[in-house]
Design an enzyme around this catalytic site. Sequence first.
Site, mmCIF file in Angstrom:
data_model
loop_
_atom_site.group_PDB
_atom_site.id
_atom_site.type_symbol
_atom_site.label_atom_id
_atom_site.label_comp_id
_atom_site.label_asym_id
_atom_site.label_seq_id
_atom_site.Cartn_x
_atom_site.Cartn_y
_atom_site.Cartn_z
ATOM 1 N N GLY A 168 0.830 -1.200 0.000
ATOM 2 C CA GLY A 168 0.000 0.000 0.000
ATOM 3 C C GLY A 168 0.860 1.244 0.000
ATOM 4 N N GLY A 169 0.307 2.315 0.587
ATOM 5 C CA GLY A 169 1.024 3.582 0.629
ATOM 6 C C GLY A 169 2.333 3.477 1.385
ATOM 7 N N GLY A 403 23.668 13.852 -29.329
ATOM 8 C CA GLY A 403 23.085 14.349 -28.084
ATOM 9 C C GLY A 403 23.680 13.656 -26.873
ATOM 10 C CB ALA A 404 24.724 10.174 -26.295
HETATM 11 C C1 HXC Z 1 -3.400 -4.528 11.826
HETATM 12 C C2 HXC Z 1 -2.331 -6.352 10.947
HETATM 13 C C3 HXC Z 1 -2.150 -5.679 9.724
HETATM 14 C C4 HXC Z 1 -2.654 -4.340 9.613
HETATM 15 C C5 HXC Z 1 -1.274 -7.627 9.547
HETATM 16 N N1 HXC Z 1 -1.789 -7.552 10.780
HETATM 17 N N2 HXC Z 1 -1.495 -6.486 8.880
HETATM 18 N N3 HXC Z 1 -2.951 -5.783 11.990
HETATM 19 N N4 HXC Z 1 -3.261 -3.808 10.688
HETATM 20 N N5 HXC Z 1 -2.477 -3.624 8.503
HETATM 21 C C6 HXC Z 1 -1.748 -8.574 11.799
HETATM 22 C C7 HXC Z 1 -2.609 -9.780 11.464
HETATM 23 O O1 HXC Z 1 -3.938 -9.540 11.857
HETATM 24 C C8 HXC Z 1 -1.950 -10.855 12.304
HETATM 25 O O2 HXC Z 1 -2.368 -10.704 13.638
HETATM 26 C C9 HXC Z 1 -0.487 -10.469 12.245
HETATM 27 O O3 HXC Z 1 -0.447 -9.094 11.877
HETATM 28 C C10 HXC Z 1 0.283 -11.264 11.212
HETATM 29 O O4 HXC Z 1 -0.417 -11.195 9.989
HETATM 30 P P1 HXC Z 1 -0.696 -12.478 9.076
HETATM 31 O O5 HXC Z 1 -1.708 -12.081 8.072
HETATM 32 O O6 HXC Z 1 -0.987 -13.654 9.954
HETATM 33 O O7 HXC Z 1 0.733 -12.688 8.429
HETATM 34 P P2 HXC Z 1 1.082 -13.151 6.948
HETATM 35 O O8 HXC Z 1 0.295 -14.349 6.586
HETATM 36 O O9 HXC Z 1 2.555 -13.250 6.918
HETATM 37 O O10 HXC Z 1 0.594 -11.956 6.004
HETATM 38 C C11 HXC Z 1 1.219 -10.723 6.102
HETATM 39 C C12 HXC Z 1 0.464 -9.678 5.243
HETATM 40 C C13 HXC Z 1 -1.067 -9.694 5.638
HETATM 41 C C14 HXC Z 1 0.606 -10.038 3.770
HETATM 42 C C15 HXC Z 1 1.112 -8.331 5.486
HETATM 43 O O11 HXC Z 1 -1.146 -9.604 7.061
HETATM 44 C C16 HXC Z 1 -1.802 -8.557 5.025
HETATM 45 O O12 HXC Z 1 -2.206 -8.612 3.852
HETATM 46 N N6 HXC Z 1 -2.041 -7.511 5.829
HETATM 47 C C17 HXC Z 1 -2.779 -6.362 5.372
HETATM 48 C C18 HXC Z 1 -1.958 -5.563 4.423
HETATM 49 C C19 HXC Z 1 -2.661 -4.327 4.023
HETATM 50 O O13 HXC Z 1 -3.540 -4.332 3.162
HETATM 51 N N7 HXC Z 1 -2.344 -3.219 4.730
HETATM 52 C C20 HXC Z 1 -2.955 -1.945 4.521
HETATM 53 C C21 HXC Z 1 -2.245 -1.346 3.309
HETATM 54 S S1 HXC Z 1 -2.858 0.211 2.966
HETATM 55 P P3 HXC Z 1 -2.503 -11.952 14.632
HETATM 56 O O14 HXC Z 1 -3.122 -11.357 15.861
HETATM 57 O O15 HXC Z 1 -3.388 -12.935 13.961
HETATM 58 O O16 HXC Z 1 -1.120 -12.455 14.857
HETATM 59 C C22 HXC Z 1 -1.834 1.192 3.780
HETATM 60 C C23 HXC Z 1 -2.194 2.589 3.684
HETATM 61 C C24 HXC Z 1 -0.993 3.443 3.916
HETATM 62 O O17 HXC Z 1 -0.903 0.809 4.373
HETATM 63 C C25 HXC Z 1 -1.318 4.759 3.354
HETATM 64 C C26 HXC Z 1 -0.163 5.652 3.380
HETATM 65 C C27 HXC Z 1 -0.405 6.805 2.468
#
Ligand code: HXC
Length: 513
Positions: A168-169, A403-404
Amino acid sequence: MKDNRIQFKKYTSRKEQLEAQYNWEYFAKQHKKGKLTARERIEILFDENSFEEIDAFVKPAGDITTNVFGDGVICGHGKINGRKVFAFAQDFTFMGGSLGSVHAEKIMKVQDMALSMGHPIVGLIDSGGARIQEGVASLAGYAGIFHRNVKSSGVIPQISIILGPAAGGAVYSPALTDFIFMCRHTAYMFVTGPDVVKEVLNEDTNSEELGGADIHGSKSGVAQFIYDDEEHTLLGVRKLLQYLPSNNVDLPPITEMEMEAPENPNKLGLIIPEEATIPYDMLDIIKNLVDKNSFHEISECFAANIITGLARLDNKVIGIVANQPKVLAGVLDINSAEKAARFVRFCDAFNIPILVLEDVPGFLPGSNQEHTGIIRRGAKLLYAFSEASVPKITVIVRKAYGGAYIVMNSKNMGGDFNFAWPTAEIAVMGPEGAVKILHRKKLANADNVDETKNKLISKYKDNIANPYIADEKGYVDEVIEPANTRVKLISAFEALENKYMEKNAKKHGNIPL
Ligand code: HXC
């Protein structure tokens, strides 16, 4: 009166509680994914026992109840190669290293400290991105980090190490830093993940194919350094920092190690092949010119038709931009122009003198290049060289056409010293093309076309495509022997040590982006 024993007991129990959170379970969580923990990473990155942690006891904001301290990020400062560096390391074992508001505040605090104290900052990224539970507060946290990345840009070196997800961001903080390191197979970066790609475009992909280390190291150019495992990735950062000053008013460090000159300077004269169309490896020239084993290539696998890297010449750090005749004949194209432009701007921001080694047949022609913006994007390199005020020296070793020729730090673009080897060919275009245009009628009427063409090419080389016209006009300061190049460069860079360039008062220029 306070009872000191009670105060110390409280202090000790908090410390014990902090230490207890790093138990076998903590390590096992990461190890089973083939990753190191944030603590282990810090130990490898920093000089032994030099890391000082700050904000170790903070807890997450709002409704998140936990006994775990730190809010998923370890922040502090320590020494790398004996010099002070700030760092933050996201801890995936706590809520997936996600960025909540307190986690963000901790990062912003070390960013502010690093900037105000003038030390590099390294971010170790292993995070699921914005913490979903904290909503907009975590987005605001990212915004604050990005803002500080931009404020620090060009003032202190900023390095990002991707050691897990960066989705993401969240990818944009690393993208705003100077260098991105990625570890093969465990690190990935993308704005939208494979599931979204499938949903929106019905395209099947996975994290590795979409944003793995090799994709960003060779295809997108997002990451400059790729390593096979975490240890080598972290050691790679230590190595890079050996070449960088701590800030923009500092000079790159002089190493205490004795640097050696290459063994045999005469080797330089043997590298360029007899025939101008035959490729060779520009790295052979670089390695026979700079201090032994000092060349450290940057973005090695992306746009390999241009080489960028740091090296030491007589122990002083220089940045090298060199065409690579071995890949696409060393042409300039969109990717190579952007890669070199960014490197030139980095060197300029951090007082690193630039050496250009030139063998370039021109810009890559074709609709693909034109339609994807070779005009706009090629202009970045022109702009970067022209604007750079650090010492800039060019050595034309073979081709310098059209040019290069102009782009590659030519005299009239602001080159401080411009040298050429006797093998240099400096002209508007290469002999083949020039003869076809200048002698179209003669060739059409010739009895023996090949023989006539070869004679005309040879005449063109003798009269035009050589270094001596530029030498006579002062566009080249001196034609030098390959074996003397190192000595000439050391002397020229020494002359440039006091270089001062007055700049016009303006807010900033408008580089073509
Ligand atoms: C809160 C989160 C989290 C999140 C993961 N966890 N991402 N908690 N917020 N964004 C937690 C899970 O619930 C889990 O908790 C633990 O972290 C481990 O995650 P898993 O999914 O079990 O691990 P894995 O299988 O290795 O997968 C990792 C991952 C997946 C690919 C990163 O967790 C995922 O897709 N997370 C969401 C990613 C995402 O979309 N983020 C937002 C992006 S947008 P438990 O308690 O079960 O251990 C963004 C906006 C930013 O970031 C903007 C800036 C401008």
